[in-house]
Design an enzyme around this catalytic site. Structure first.
Site, PDB file in Angstrom:
ATOM      1  N   GLY A 669      22.076   9.995  15.356  1.00  0.00           N
ATOM      2  CA  GLY A 669      22.259  10.063  16.806  1.00  0.00           C
ATOM      3  C   GLY A 669      21.378  11.105  17.464  1.00  0.00           C
ATOM      4  O   GLY A 669      20.999  12.103  16.863  1.00  0.00           O
ATOM      5  N   GLU A 672      23.434  14.267  22.289  1.00  0.00           N
ATOM      6  CA  GLU A 672      24.282  15.462  22.218  1.00  0.00           C
ATOM      7  C   GLU A 672      23.613  16.595  21.434  1.00  0.00           C
ATOM      8  O   GLU A 672      23.837  17.771  21.702  1.00  0.00           O
ATOM      9  CB  GLU A 672      25.644  15.095  21.624  1.00  0.00           C
TER      10      GLU A 672
END
Ligand code: MOS
Length: 705
Positions: A669, A672
């Site tokens: 990912g 974030e």
């Protein structure tokens, strides 16, 4: 293990960009009904923090031309009782069924819905409805000892929250140097530009909902439970979403209230949350107070670490900000104590917000590491490298890829770390200049996802999957994946997402969508290629497949590895000596997030993530009135986020090492990962510039004068 790719890894421009910039993309609040039947709903919200509704006075509202109906708990079984999570098929932020009774748990709780022919009348009616309360004693302050205190065993993602490793006291006794300090972070709000919005349309016993949600499948399952329908009687559509940052992640009551109102009136209902509704109806990052003790030998080797977090939840929600996570994974330290406590307060329900726990927790830990480095007289980059966990300290498994030290080295090079001076020693004109560093990280998650891929005779393709692009670039990534696998160009692939009638995919949260859809899309393409070999080529062929496996970053898995993305953030700050004004002329982020599928959208995400961190460091704070429990500044006029003038040079570099153990496209990912380490890097740079250590975010002018 790099392999040659044709479309993956290329800076393809967003395939949905033209629709978005020309107004062709329709959002949940844009949906119109053709026959003028659409009703507008406006929420009536509690103005007290605890107690019971004694009665409503709707007389004035009922006089208004165009007013249609007021709904509240008095309407009885408008909404089916939700014993959440009732069958593990959805996650809610609030366990309480909306409108179930007359109890009030916080200021802003939905206690009614005014429905009218126009938005203006609905707003006027909602404002004219008088509510009588019987107030109860309320608990507002984080240190209110009369309120309940939870000590949850595990986080929402299943990570242990109360951890004791080795012998902390012994480790402290062994140390030559230690630091102990308390760090605080305030309530923060997500503030996506598109507010949450729900348009609900019934057709017999079928419900269609256009909802601004980061998780359409989760939302659909919640709406089915709350309306008593089967899942296949409910369809949630969310093809375009104007940001979320976590506040549209798990299901919220307003979606169900809109669906119930549409059923009760027999008309389509649109409920768009106002900006002030957005502060109480869909979560916030909770306030934290974190105490850290970090100790080391004189050579920098960590011997003891204690990280204790106090945060808060609402009486009807169970979010716990897992701030101790970075202390469990970033560094090797044989003697560790991590605790988490949650005060139950009469404030709205918190929810994940970009890097939930990680970002607040990294501010505390990475500030403490900086404080220890100074006390030891060791360069903070060097201190981090000496202690960087070579394996997952929780289970001694290797990281799937490990470039934490390299990220630190490359970042140091890019920011010009060798220019750094002792605190307060670098002056240019009226400015104090400083450099700061922090490690950033984010766990890699993967959820089950299915996909359907169709190839047409003209050698164009379509991929269908019920996921959502919250602005991150998923449309484009899906087109690239299919193009890569089928030997097409991204422009030849149509992408249909944002519709729960399609094969089911994951929530857009935890920076996990790309990794999650990889398996399903690759499998569907492989199945399609087999059919293609047999096919005549003059008919469309279609294949559907799914990957069922979830993968948590430290959970059990066949590969015996842990999956985590590391990175390093460096900040240069300039502080006006007289006025304390902080400028951030340069931020550098170096990230190891596996294979970067699209450097253009990925870079944009990391810049966005780092800007989120600038907000956290310098500006963002929601004030809570300690007396009434109200949020005092629920608007973009009074809640400050960075604007263009606050942002200067942001430099992003990726290591780009594929993680094929994690999924077929090798991606972990992003997003974030950019936020987590940014606030501490800035705070550490401010210390280096001024010699003033700010332990309470956001950093204010007053702190530096
Ligand atoms: Mo997020 S806080 O994973 O939307």
């Amino acid at each position: 293990m790099t392999e040659q790719t044709r479309v993956i890894g290329k800076p393809v421009s967003r395939i949905d960009g033209v629709l978005k910039t020309t107004g062709g993309a329709h959002y949940s609040g844009d949906r119109k009904s053709s026959d003028g039947a659409l009703l507008h709903g406006v929420l009536v919200k509690s103005t007290v923090a605890a107690g019971y509704i004694a009665g409503f006075d709707t007389a004035e509202a009922k006089q208004m031309p165009g007013f249609v109906r007021f709904l509240s708990y008095e309407d009885g079984d408008l909404i089916y009782r939700i014993d959440a999570p009732n069958d593990d098929s959805f996650v809610v932020n609030e366990q309480r069924t909306p409108f179930i009774d007359n109890q009030v748990h916080f200021v802003g709780q939905h206690i009614g819905l005014a429905l009218a022919e126009t938005l203006e009348v609905a707003e006027a009616a909602a404002a004219a409805i008088l509510v009588e309360y019987e107030e109860d004693s309320r608990h507002i302050a984080l240190d209110d000892e009369d309120s309940d205190l939870d000590k949850p065993d595990a986080s929402g993602t299943g990570e242990a929250l109360q951890v004791h490793r080795g012998d902390f006291d012994e480790g402290l006794a062994d140390a030559d140097v230690s630091v102990s300090a308390t760090y605080t972070t305030p309530v923060e709000h997500h503030n996506p530009i598109e507010p949450s919005a729900t348009t609900a349309v019934w057709d017999g016993d079928r419900l269609t909902v256009y909802d601004a949600t980061q998780g359409n499948v989760n939302d659909r399952n919640y709406l089915a439970a709350g309306t008593g329908l089967a899942k296949d009687q409910v369809r949630v559509l969310n093809p375009f979403i104007g940001g979320g940052f976590g506040c549209k992640g798990y299901a919220w009551p307003h979606s169900l209230i809109a669906a119930a109102a549409a059923r009760a009136t027999g008309r389509p209902v649109r409920l768009v949350l106002s900006r002030s509704d957005m502060y109480t109806s869909c979560g916030h990052r909770p306030q934290t107070r974190q105490s850290i003790t970090l100790a080391a030998k004189s050579d920098g080797t960590f011997t003891a670490l204690k990280h204790e977090t106090l945060s808060h939840r609402s009486p009807i929600g169970d979010h716990m900000e897992p701030c101790g996570m970075p202390s469990m994974v970033l560094y090797d330290c044989p003697n560790l104590v991590v605790t988490h406590s949650n005060r139950v307060l009469n404030r709205p329900s918190p929810t994940p917000m970009r890097g939930p726990g990680e970002a607040s927790g990294a501010f505390a830990l990475e500030s403490a590491v900086d404080e220890l480095a100074e006390k030891l007289g060791i360069d903070p980059v060097e201190l981090r490298k000496r202690n960087a966990s070579q394996m997952d300290p929780r289970n001694s498994r290797p990281w799937s890829t490990f470039n934490h030290p390299e990220c630190l080295d490359r970042g140091a090079e890019r920011i010009g770390w060798s220019r750094r001076k002792s605190p307060g020693q670098w002056r240019e004109g009226n400015e104090l200049v400083g450099l700061g560093v922090a490690t950033t990280y984010y766990p890699a998650y993967r959820s089950p996802a299915a996909a359907r891929v169709t190839l047409f005779p003209d050698e164009t393709a379509k991929v269908e999957i019920s996921v959502q692009d919250i602005g991150t670039g998923l449309y484009t990534i899906l087109a690239q994946m299919v193009a890569e696998k089928l030997g097409l160009e991204a422009a030849d692939v149509a992408v249909e997402i944002g519709d729960t009638d399609l094969p089911e995919g994951p929530l857009a949260g935890g920076s996990m969508t790309t990794a999650s859809v990889s398996g399903g899309v690759a499998a569907a393409c492989d199945a399609l290629q087999e059919k293609r070999a047999q096919a005549s080529g003059d008919e469309a062929i279609s294949a559907e497949a799914g990957s069922e496996e979830s993968l948590g970053f430290g959970g059990d898995n066949d590969m015996g590895k842990s999956f985590l993305s590391f990175g390093a953030i460096f900040a240069e700050v300039r502080v006006d000596k007289d006025f304390g004004i902080v400028r951030i002329p340069r931020l550098v982020g170096v990230f190891d997030a596996g294979k970067i599928l699209n450097p253009k959208t990925a870079r944009s995400q990391m810049i966005g993530g780092m800007i989120f961190g600038v907000g956290m460091a310098m500006l963002e704070e929601t004030f809570v009135d300690p007396e009434s429990g109200r949020f005092i500044n629920p608007s973009l006029g009074e809640y400050y986020v960075p604007v263009n003038a606050d942002i200067h040079d942001i430099d992003v570099e990726f290591i780009d090492e594929p993680d094929y153990d994690f999924n077929p496209f090798g991606a972990r990912g992003i997003g974030e990962l950019g936020t987590v380490g940014t606030a501490p890097a800035i705070a550490n740079a401010v210390y280096n510039a001024t010699g003033i250590r700010v332990r309470d975010l956001p950093i204010r002018l007053d702190d530096l004068m």
